[in-house]
Design a protein around this motif. Sequence first.
Motif, PDB file in Angstrom:
ATOM      1  N   MET A   3      13.673 -18.684  15.852  1.00 37.00           N
ATOM      2  CA  MET A   3      13.851 -19.541  17.054  1.00 37.00           C
ATOM      3  C   MET A   3      15.399 -20.025  15.999  1.00 37.00           C
ATOM      4  SD  MET A   3      13.161 -23.338  19.239  1.00 37.00           S
ATOM      5  CE  MET A   3      13.271 -24.098  18.013  1.00 37.00           C
ATOM      6  N   TRP A  16      19.074 -22.633  15.929  1.00 33.89           N
ATOM      7  CA  TRP A  16      19.222 -23.170  16.715  1.00 33.89           C
ATOM      8  C   TRP A  16      20.532 -23.465  17.184  1.00 33.89           C
ATOM      9  CZ3 TRP A  16      17.169 -22.823  11.653  1.00 33.89           C
ATOM     10  CH2 TRP A  16      18.452 -23.239  11.061  1.00 33.89           C
ATOM     11  N   PRO A  34      21.525 -27.698  10.292  1.00 32.48           N
ATOM     12  CA  PRO A  34      21.191 -29.182   9.472  1.00 32.48           C
ATOM     13  C   PRO A  34      23.164 -29.490   8.995  1.00 32.48           C
ATOM     14  CG  PRO A  34      19.741 -27.629   9.260  1.00 32.48           C
ATOM     15  CD  PRO A  34      20.947 -26.982   9.780  1.00 32.48           C
ATOM     16  N   LEU A  62      18.670 -29.766  17.428  1.00 34.66           N
ATOM     17  CA  LEU A  62      18.373 -29.881  16.519  1.00 34.66           C
ATOM     18  C   LEU A  62      16.729 -30.872  16.152  1.00 34.66           C
ATOM     19  CD1 LEU A  62      18.450 -28.188  13.861  1.00 34.66           C
ATOM     20  CD2 LEU A  62      20.663 -29.351  13.525  1.00 34.66           C
ATOM     21  N   SER A 106      13.016 -29.667  15.745  1.00 36.07           N
ATOM     22  CA  SER A 106      13.202 -28.787  15.468  1.00 36.07           C
ATOM     23  C   SER A 106      12.849 -28.280  14.433  1.00 36.07           C
ATOM     24  CB  SER A 106      14.069 -27.399  15.170  1.00 36.07           C
ATOM     25  OG  SER A 106      15.476 -27.750  14.546  1.00 36.07           O
ATOM     26  N   VAL A 107      13.139 -30.140  13.919  1.00 35.92           N
ATOM     27  CA  VAL A 107      12.760 -30.632  12.270  1.00 35.92           C
ATOM     28  C   VAL A 107      11.177 -30.593  11.662  1.00 35.92           C
ATOM     29  CG1 VAL A 107      12.719 -32.393  10.527  1.00 35.92           C
ATOM     30  CG2 VAL A 107      14.873 -31.685  12.041  1.00 35.92           C
ATOM     31  N   PRO A 108      10.655 -29.654  11.405  1.00 38.56           N
ATOM     32  CA  PRO A 108       9.659 -30.061  10.791  1.00 38.56           C
ATOM     33  C   PRO A 108       8.754 -30.936  10.908  1.00 38.56           C
ATOM     34  CG  PRO A 108       9.909 -28.651   8.509  1.00 38.56           C
ATOM     35  CD  PRO A 108      11.310 -29.235  10.305  1.00 38.56           C
ATOM     36  N   PHE A 142      15.178 -30.987   5.594  1.00 39.75           N
ATOM     37  CA  PHE A 142      14.345 -30.261   6.487  1.00 39.75           C
ATOM     38  C   PHE A 142      12.932 -30.564   6.451  1.00 39.75           C
ATOM     39  CE2 PHE A 142      17.324 -28.435   3.349  1.00 39.75           C
ATOM     40  CZ  PHE A 142      19.029 -27.752   4.540  1.00 39.75           C
ATOM     41  N   PHE A 145       3.640 -25.616   6.716  1.00 36.03           N
ATOM     42  CA  PHE A 145       4.088 -24.617   7.899  1.00 36.03           C
ATOM     43  C   PHE A 145       3.906 -23.220   7.121  1.00 36.03           C
ATOM     44  CE2 PHE A 145       6.085 -28.658   9.346  1.00 36.03           C
ATOM     45  CZ  PHE A 145       5.435 -28.981  10.239  1.00 36.03           C
ATOM     46  N   ASP A 156       7.623 -16.326  14.493  1.00 41.03           N
ATOM     47  CA  ASP A 156       8.727 -16.208  13.842  1.00 41.03           C
ATOM     48  C   ASP A 156       9.469 -16.905  13.223  1.00 41.03           C
ATOM     49  OD1 ASP A 156      11.298 -14.790  13.127  1.00 41.03           O
ATOM     50  OD2 ASP A 156      12.062 -15.634  15.531  1.00 41.03           O
ATOM     51  N   PRO A 157       9.055 -17.270  11.905  1.00 49.21           N
ATOM     52  CA  PRO A 157       9.434 -19.046  11.345  1.00 49.21           C
ATOM     53  C   PRO A 157      10.774 -18.957  11.474  1.00 49.21           C
ATOM     54  CG  PRO A 157       7.967 -17.213  10.231  1.00 49.21           C
ATOM     55  CD  PRO A 157       8.468 -16.542  11.024  1.00 49.21           C
ATOM     56  N   SER A 158      11.312 -19.939  11.695  1.00 54.71           N
ATOM     57  CA  SER A 158      12.795 -20.675  11.845  1.00 54.71           C
ATOM     58  C   SER A 158      13.191 -20.478  10.669  1.00 54.71           C
ATOM     59  CB  SER A 158      12.470 -22.023  13.080  1.00 54.71           C
ATOM     60  OG  SER A 158      12.184 -23.003  12.140  1.00 54.71           O
ATOM     61  N   THR A 159      13.863 -20.944  10.936  1.00 51.81           N
ATOM     62  CA  THR A 159      15.455 -21.017   9.415  1.00 51.81           C
ATOM     63  C   THR A 159      14.953 -22.340   8.917  1.00 51.81           C
ATOM     64  OG1 THR A 159      16.178 -19.818  10.861  1.00 51.81           O
ATOM     65  CG2 THR A 159      17.599 -20.692   9.164  1.00 51.81           C
ATOM     66  N   MET A 160      15.071 -23.035  10.209  1.00 56.73           N
ATOM     67  CA  MET A 160      14.514 -24.809   9.662  1.00 56.73           C
ATOM     68  C   MET A 160      13.292 -24.208   8.184  1.00 56.73           C
ATOM     69  SD  MET A 160      15.510 -27.897   9.454  1.00 56.73           S
ATOM     70  CE  MET A 160      16.269 -28.474  10.893  1.00 56.73           C
ATOM     71  N   GLN A 161      12.285 -24.047   8.583  1.00 53.81           N
ATOM     72  CA  GLN A 161      10.939 -23.857   7.471  1.00 53.81           C
ATOM     73  C   GLN A 161      11.570 -22.865   6.661  1.00 53.81           C
ATOM     74  OE1 GLN A 161       8.130 -21.898   9.721  1.00 53.81           O
ATOM     75  NE2 GLN A 161       8.071 -24.005  11.483  1.00 53.81           N
ATOM     76  N   ARG A 174      14.387 -22.948   5.156  1.00 53.41           N
ATOM     77  CA  ARG A 174      15.409 -23.314   4.191  1.00 53.41           C
ATOM     78  C   ARG A 174      14.657 -24.756   3.563  1.00 53.41           C
ATOM     79  NH1 ARG A 174      20.728 -23.603   6.446  1.00 53.41           N
ATOM     80  NH2 ARG A 174      20.877 -25.174   4.180  1.00 53.41           N
ATOM     81  N   LEU A 175      13.609 -25.530   4.053  1.00 47.24           N
ATOM     82  CA  LEU A 175      12.561 -26.323   4.157  1.00 47.24           C
ATOM     83  C   LEU A 175      11.514 -25.518   3.023  1.00 47.24           C
ATOM     84  CD1 LEU A 175      10.806 -28.599   3.511  1.00 47.24           C
ATOM     85  CD2 LEU A 175       9.691 -27.608   5.634  1.00 47.24           C
ATOM     86  N   ASP A 228      14.692 -25.535   0.078  1.00 47.48           N
ATOM     87  CA  ASP A 228      14.708 -26.399  -0.965  1.00 47.48           C
ATOM     88  C   ASP A 228      13.682 -27.554  -1.779  1.00 47.48           C
ATOM     89  OD1 ASP A 228      16.343 -28.708  -1.618  1.00 47.48           O
ATOM     90  OD2 ASP A 228      15.262 -30.602   0.584  1.00 47.48           O
TER      91      ASP A 228
END
Lengths: 331, 626
Positions: A1, A3, A7, A218, A221-223, A279, B155, B163-168, B170-171, B174
């Motif tokens: 997904m 967004w 960020p 957004l 979508s933060v884990p 994140f 995660f 489909d792991p998100s880009t946020m994951q 990036r996490l 990081d």
Amino acid sequence: MNWPMSPETFAEVSTGIQDELGKLIVGQAELVRDTLIALLAGGHVLLEGVPGLGKTSLVRAFARVLDLGFNRVQFTPDLMPADVTGTTVITEDEVGRRFDFQAGPVFANLVLADEVNRATPKVQSALLEAMQERTVTVGGTTRHLPDPFFVLATQNPIELEGTYPLPEAQLDRFLFKLAVPYPTDAELAEIARRTTGAAEPELAPVAGAGEVRAMAALVRSVPIADHVIEYAARLVSASQPGRSPLPELPGYLRFGASPRAVQALVLSAKVRALFAGRFNVAFEDVSASAHPVLRHRLLLNFEAEADGVTSDSLVDRLLQTVVPDPVAASR
Amino acid sequence: MRANARHDPLRLLRRHAARVGILASTRFRPSRYLLRLRLAAARHPSRLWRETVQDAGPGLAGALLPLRRRADVDGAIRAALSALACWAGATALVVAWSKLSPVGGTLALAVALGAVSLLGAAAAWALSRPLPLEVARVADARFGLKERLASALFFAGARGVPDPSTMQRRLEEDAVERARQHRPAEAFPLQRHSRRAFVALTALATLAALAFTPNPQATTLARRSADRAVISEAKKAVASARRRLERAPHHGGKEGAQAEAALQRALVQLRKAGTPLQALTALSALESQLSSLPNLSAGEETAAAAAGAALAGTPGTAKLSRDLFAGDLKAAAADLRHLAQRVGELGAKEQRALAKALQQAAERAGANGAGSRFGPGQDQQQPNGGTTSSQGAFSPFTNALSQAAQALEAGKAGAASKYLGSAARGANASAASASLQQQLAAAEAALSNAQSKVASQAQADTSGRKGNLARGAAMKGGGEKGGSSSPRSATGNGQGKSGSFGSSRSVAGQGRGRGKGSGAGNKESKSKAGNGGGNGPAHKSGGGRSSAQVFVGGQPSGTEQVVGKRLANGYKVKTTNYRQVMPSFERTALQGLGSQVLSPADQDLVRNYFTSLGGQTTRGATTKKG
């Protein structure tokens, strides 16, 4: 997904919003930040403070900076629900006479419910239905409110005669209850300088409704890891008289926080994580949101008032008692 | 979907299995649990861990690997220190208790506690091995990573996210970047165990202090150990004697059965015996029973020697004469069979000489074997006109010799040959009987030795003195040498039978009878020759250095009472009340009765003596003390 906003953009926009608001609002950085957090988390805010602290100005400034549709409703005892939600009126034109819906002030992105506790419960409930459902039903027809939709209500802790305190169920619908503090001496001086000159500061829009929606998306979508969610849940559970580890809490509380408090904690913590450039949600994000989230959800009894115990002091005790990560603490 | 997975029982089981090193993967099946445990033990731990977080991706796995290793080391240190503290504390308690109470086996208990602690530590370590997520949470807290690592791992490890998100992503990046800025030791510093280490060291120091403190119970423990040793030795002696008796060729007879039953009873009593005194009672009873068995072989050997002497000088009987004289009845039986075969070849003159010699041998054997199976017995008329004796097994020997002599005298060489054969069978039977007696004698000697040690230990227990075993040995030596017995040993064994009895009896198997000696170190005590008919060496156990001192057991050290002949020599002596010494005297004497070679009449005399004194002691009579 993927967004619609990164960020980094989120952080940039949010910082821009706060900076722009800082042009008008002197000090009150935490208030501004918490208000923005609530807006981006999709919640409503109850601002409480004595008159003259800039509550209304803050809301107006938000509307201007976010470039959102803004309406203000001054709640008075004679205000009617239709004055808030709108009503059906008869209109006459070439075709003939017909009933048209005249939208009320609630149909705006940002609604300022000024002195909300001065209106009758009937009006309050009409507004709170709009806050919860984001719809208005008039004459059997349900109409959706614009997106985004935020209500910033203010109430005065003094001059309580002739007011109608918000019932617990309605208080629960506010994501945050923010106390507007008195400005410091320096801030007062700055306020005087800015507002008594020839020109008042002009605020420029930093973001629009689209950006706000993207930012809200957004945020969701933060884990957040399970153990962080569990911390929020334990905080809320601890606020309930029958389940609290605090021995003094049952003696001061009538009711604890509801499940909406967990949702509020998690959502606001996500926004704080993004503000911090992270994140993921940390324990400190949750604990930082504890005061505005739990403040109006801890219903104190007479003993608490008699002993001078406030909900904020109880929240402090909860934060001291509930260990964020028992696993890390035990190893 | 993730929530469903978290509540999946199989997934939960996998998570718990991962705590003990089992792979937390979807391939895990409970039925393979044990097999995987074995495989896990054979593999390198890091390999296990890598597979556990294989879904985390190389970056995150690489960042977590050193942390996980460090967590394992940390857990091992924690478990080891806890186990050490527990072991040292528990052992210190045991040692402390052993100093308050005579508890044996402290060392074994300490070793057992150590083993239990070690196993417990290993089990605790295995069961408390942190999951990768727990390690990440600890690292987050210690590094100040704001839950980055744990969230990334949470995660990354979550399955069912297509489909792991880009946020994951990036996490994860990081988290890895920030985690690598720290050393694993920062997350699991050794200093965290300082309190545990302090407790463990304190417990160890306490244990060491206790261990090096003198144990006031050592004397009691040593005495108990000596008690057990002598009882065990006595049991071995009895068991060994029983085995030897079973192996004896003639053990199936009445005497053998009685001896075997006595040995068996003694063995049972010894197994129940908890103190040397109980063992001594059992051994004394056994000795009495063995001594009461009839010893016929000694008379037989004497009679055989007399017969051998009578046959000396007769042509053709030289070897038979020698064998009989030497008491070798088995060889004599062979000689008789040989003589029976060739008696017909002898001339008339030789037959008459042989008849005369055989007649004399029969008469002498009968005369010297009185009371034994060589004795004349009561002649009974046989159907064939001959006579036989109702005496023991050796009577046929003398009768057969006599009948063979009569047959030869009458010129009936065939009949003489037949009677000589009978004489050979009688000699053979006596030889077997003699073998049993030898075994009995050997058993008695061994039992006497064990009895001496047990008696010495019992005496040491009673008097509370040390060196019991050494004294027991000295007493035994004194008894064997007769005159050199020390006064202490004499009373210590309750006037026990000396070792010379056993040895002389074993020699009796060679045909010289047995001699019994009282074994007392008292000059007045003379040995009593047995039924050796003058051939047995009469032991004069009291023939050596005289001693007038008799140390009475049970008296406090330094206040030993001395009684003896000096009283009659006009020594100035102190007196003391009977009641102070008589109970100890009586106890010692009665304890020793069973171990003495005393006739029942003598034993009764001793009992009566103390019974008669009993009235006086209660009246406060006094005895003299030198």
